[in-house]
Write a protein that holds these residues in place. Structure first.
Motif, short mmCIF file in Angstrom:
data_model
loop_
_atom_site.label_atom_id
_atom_site.label_comp_id
_atom_site.label_asym_id
_atom_site.label_seq_id
_atom_site.Cartn_x
_atom_site.Cartn_y
_atom_site.Cartn_z
N GLU A 395 0.83 -1.18 0.00
CA GLU A 395 0.00 0.00 0.00
C GLU A 395 0.87 1.24 0.00
OE1 GLU A 395 -1.71 1.21 3.98
OE2 GLU A 395 -1.59 -0.97 4.23
N ILE A 396 0.26 2.36 -0.37
CA ILE A 396 0.99 3.62 -0.48
C ILE A 396 1.16 4.22 0.91
CG2 ILE A 396 0.97 5.93 -1.51
CD1 ILE A 396 -0.88 4.80 -3.67
N GLU A 470 2.01 0.67 -9.40
CA GLU A 470 1.16 1.81 -9.04
C GLU A 470 1.83 3.15 -9.31
OE1 GLU A 470 -1.94 1.93 -8.01
OE2 GLU A 470 -2.18 -0.23 -8.11
N PHE A 471 3.07 3.14 -9.80
CA PHE A 471 3.77 4.40 -10.05
C PHE A 471 4.65 4.22 -11.28
CE2 PHE A 471 6.46 8.05 -9.37
CZ PHE A 471 5.63 8.96 -8.74
N THR A 472 4.58 5.18 -12.18
CA THR A 472 5.33 5.12 -13.44
C THR A 472 6.14 6.39 -13.61
OG1 THR A 472 3.60 3.77 -14.46
CG2 THR A 472 5.16 4.86 -15.94
N VAL A 473 7.38 6.23 -14.06
CA VAL A 473 8.27 7.37 -14.27
C VAL A 473 8.52 7.54 -15.77
CG1 VAL A 473 10.58 8.32 -13.88
CG2 VAL A 473 9.38 7.15 -12.03
N ASP A 537 -3.33 4.10 -18.06
CA ASP A 537 -2.71 3.80 -16.78
C ASP A 537 -3.22 4.80 -15.75
OD1 ASP A 537 -1.15 3.16 -14.64
OD2 ASP A 537 0.78 3.60 -15.59
N THR A 538 -4.06 4.34 -14.82
CA THR A 538 -4.63 5.24 -13.81
C THR A 538 -3.75 5.35 -12.58
OG1 THR A 538 -5.93 3.41 -12.89
CG2 THR A 538 -7.00 4.81 -14.56
N GLY A 539 -2.58 4.72 -12.59
CA GLY A 539 -1.66 4.86 -11.47
C GLY A 539 -1.00 6.23 -11.47
N GLY A 646 2.53 -8.31 -13.57
CA GLY A 646 2.08 -7.99 -14.91
C GLY A 646 1.65 -6.57 -15.09
N ARG A 647 2.23 -5.61 -14.35
CA ARG A 647 1.84 -4.20 -14.45
C ARG A 647 2.93 -3.42 -15.18
NH1 ARG A 647 -2.02 -2.53 -10.76
NH2 ARG A 647 -1.84 -0.57 -11.85
#
Length: 647
Positions: A395-396, A470-473, A537-539, A646-647
């Motif tokens: 979790e965040i 959950e986080f993309t750069v 991507d809703t992350g 798989g994200r």
């Protein structure tokens, strides 16, 4: 010398760029109106308040707090404005006091930008009022003056606005209260600390212990450039559930367990520090609140010490002036004895204040030695052993560490600088020479490289503290000059695509992220989150921009400003590595962009100030130790977890 005003008194202003500081015992709303010669306000567009905090020449805070700073530039006010009226109101619907008679008398000071106090005013005699006109800056025959007003309104903010001729007073007052209530609901402030809950009770230098009361909200940021309300998605227009970025695991219904009890202290000794002795739902929240408590304690202790030293200096100066004003004491031994006596009193006062400060600093140092090893990865430094047992979280977290803060009275005492997640402001990592701290020996090229290294460290932490996928750069490196610094992100495989280079690469990434912001905003406004494209991507997204503004045309700059303003509300965040001097050719068009970002530095720099006492805190970035592979090792686990899920 500061002019202390009483109700109705006025005083000329010798400066046009001012700061208005407000201190109250409880959170209050601060705002201001722009009026004509008769003091009448033309419409809501001439009122600065938390939902619309920025007007030409005027900026007010965006949240209710016990301490405020308002910025005023009298020369930049719109034409026809002859009066700036500063308003205070109590927030409704948040469980706080409902009238000013039950809170400490608000204190208002007008200062220059350098902190020089010009006038001050303590608003006394309030009782049932829930809103008050604090003071007004007014122009008379081309000269600006300030008047202490202190007029209260028992019927609240709407009555006060109506008294200034605003026909939409009730609607605007409701908008202000709604914005404040919504903002306070998003913020977890440190809970009140009282002697009975196992927390610290300290005595400031020369002052009695403070009465228990609500702790002020932590100061995570300097004031940000506001977003016009018409540019934000209207919350009330939703007809369905909004897009929810919160992890389901963060929902809690059980009451928080009590904090750990502090072991009883031996007689004559301070209590033994315990990690997590603040209130909170979880240990992370307790540690977060405890860190902010340490920050507040250090700020107050140092403020009390500096105030005591200033008092000692002032008293010595007055005594010496009295001696020198008497011709009989200028010759002979009487004058020498008087000077020696004044010096002895000064030394005694300073020594007494320093002893109290040293006691407080010793207790804080002992607490830091206990708290620092107990911090979770999101709060810990990169050198902490906690990273050796790192696992991708489920979790965040509520916050993460951006660096350390310290004051010159005890540089080795470092307080973690924690910022809430998700980020409400983007980050600007200044690659230019320091404008407030000491010059650094790295040189221009070295500072640019250090800035990118710091950006990578912050991006790595953001990736590490979020659940897998959950986080993309995204990285923009138009000239390809940051390849060496970007190595940890590239080697670990956490980047879903290589850094974008050239004008075409910059345009493609910006267009894609801009489209994402537009789609999510439309879904929120229409109450139809299920209508989002399945491949969206809703992350959370982070755009890391290197060497701005090189490689950016006017359209790209406009898109970047749009992402900085609108992105954080829908999960798109900005991190820029830039030297503001390099962007000077764009003129003032980029000023709103710089103001919307939190400026941090790759080297120690004393550019951050707290909102309580205005200390200049030295900031040091949270970087991995030299030669350490901790960033790559942690990021490899992040990349592996992403492949697994798989994200």
């Amino acid at each position: 010398m500061t002019a202390e005003l009483v109700r109705g008194q006025n005083h000329p202003l010798t400066r046009t760029r001012l700061e208005i500081r407000i201190s109250a015992g409880d959170p209050v709303i601060a705002g201001a109106t722009l009026g004509d010669e008769d003091g009448r306000v033309a419409g809501p567009e001439r009122v600065a308040h938390p939902a619309a905090p920025h007007l030409p020449g005027l900026e007010v805070p965006q949240q209710a707090a016990a301490d405020h700073r308002l910025a005023v530039d009298l020369e930049a006010l719109p034409e026809g404005v002859h009066r700036v009226t500063v308003l205070l109101a109590l927030p409704t619907g948040v469980g706080g006091p409902s009238r000013f008679g039950t809170v400490a008398a608000p204190f208002v000071a007008v200062t220059g930008l350098d902190g020089t106090a010009l006038v001050s005013f303590t608003i006394t005699g309030l009782d049932a009022e829930s809103a008050v006109t604090a003071l007004e800056l007014y122009r008379r025959r081309g000269v600006w003056k300030v008047r202490a007003v202190g007029q209260g309104y028992a019927d609240g903010l709407a009555a006060m606005l109506r008294d200034q001729g605003l026909p939409q007073a009730a609607e605007l007052a409701a908008t202000v209260q709604e914005a404040v209530t919504r903002g306070m609901a998003r913020t977890i402030a440190p809970p009140p600390r009282t002697p009975g809950d196992g927390t610290r009770v300290r005595t400031a230098a020369g002052l009695p212990p403070e009465e228990p009361g609500p702790a002020p909200q932590p100061p995570p940021r300097p004031p940000a450039a506001p977003v016009p309300p018409e540019a934000r998605p209207p919350q009330q227009a939703q007809s369905g559930p909004p897009v929810d970025y919160r992890h389901p695991g963060r929902a809690r219904t059980a009451p928080p367990p009590p904090p750990p009890q502090t072991p009883p202290a031996e007689p004559g000794r301070p209590p033994q520090p315990v990690a997590g002795d603040a209130a909170g739902w979880t240990m992370d929240e307790r540690l977060y609140n405890q860190v902010w408590g340490m920050f507040e304690d250090l700020a107050r202790s140092v403020a009390a010490y500096r105030s005591a030293v200033d008092f000692a200096d002032s008293r010595q100066e007055q005594e010496l002036q009295r001696v020198l004003s008497d011709p009989r004491s200028r010759i002979g031994g009487a004058g020498d004895e008087a000077r020696a006596a004044a010096g002895a009193k000064h030394t005694a006062l300073v020594d007494r204040a320093r002893a109290v400060l040293d006691r407080d600093l010793a207790q804080l140092t002992a607490e830091s030695e206990v708290v620092e090893p107990a911090l979770p990865p999101a709060f810990a430094g990169w050198a902490s052993p906690v990273w050796h047992g790192y696992r991708v979280p489920m979790e965040i977290p509520m916050a993460m560490r951006l660096g350390d803060l310290h004051l010159p009275e005890r540089p080795e005492l470092r307080i973690p600088m924690l910022v809430r997640l998700p980020l409400e402001r983007g980050l600007w990592i200044d690659s230019g020479r320091s404008r407030s701290g000491p010059d650094h020996a790295l040189g221009s090229d070295g500072l640019r490289r250090a800035a990118v290294d710091a950006a990578v460290a912050h991006a790595a932490r953001l990736l590490a503290v979020h659940p897998a996928g959950e986080f993309t750069v995204h990285v923009l490196d138009p000239a390809g000059s940051a390849t060496a610094s970007l190595a940890p992100l590239l080697e670990s495989g956490v980047l879903r695509e290589p850094p974008a280079a050239g004008a075409a690469g910059v345009s493609a990434v910006l267009s894609r992220l801009t489209r994402r912001v537009d789609l999510v905003q439309m879904a929120v406004r229409g109450g139809a989150p299920d209508a989002l494209p399945p491949d969206l991507d809703t992350g959370e997204q982070l755009l890391l921009v290197n060497d701005f503004p090189h490689g950016f045309d006017d359209r790209a700059v406009t898109q970047l400003r749009y992402l900085a303003d609108e992105g954080p509300a829908v999960g798109v965040h900005l991190m820029m590595v830039a030297d503001r001097e390099d962007a000077r050719e764009y003129g003032p068009v980029l000023d709103p962009l710089w103001r919307s970002l939190l400026r941090i530095t790759p080297v120690p720099d004393d550019h951050l100030a707290d909102p309580w006492v205005g200390h200049a805190w030295t900031y040091e970035p949270a970087l991995a130790p030299a030669g350490s592979r901790v960033l790559v090792q942690v990021l490899r686990q992040v990349a592996e977890a992403r492949r697994t899920y798989g994200r």
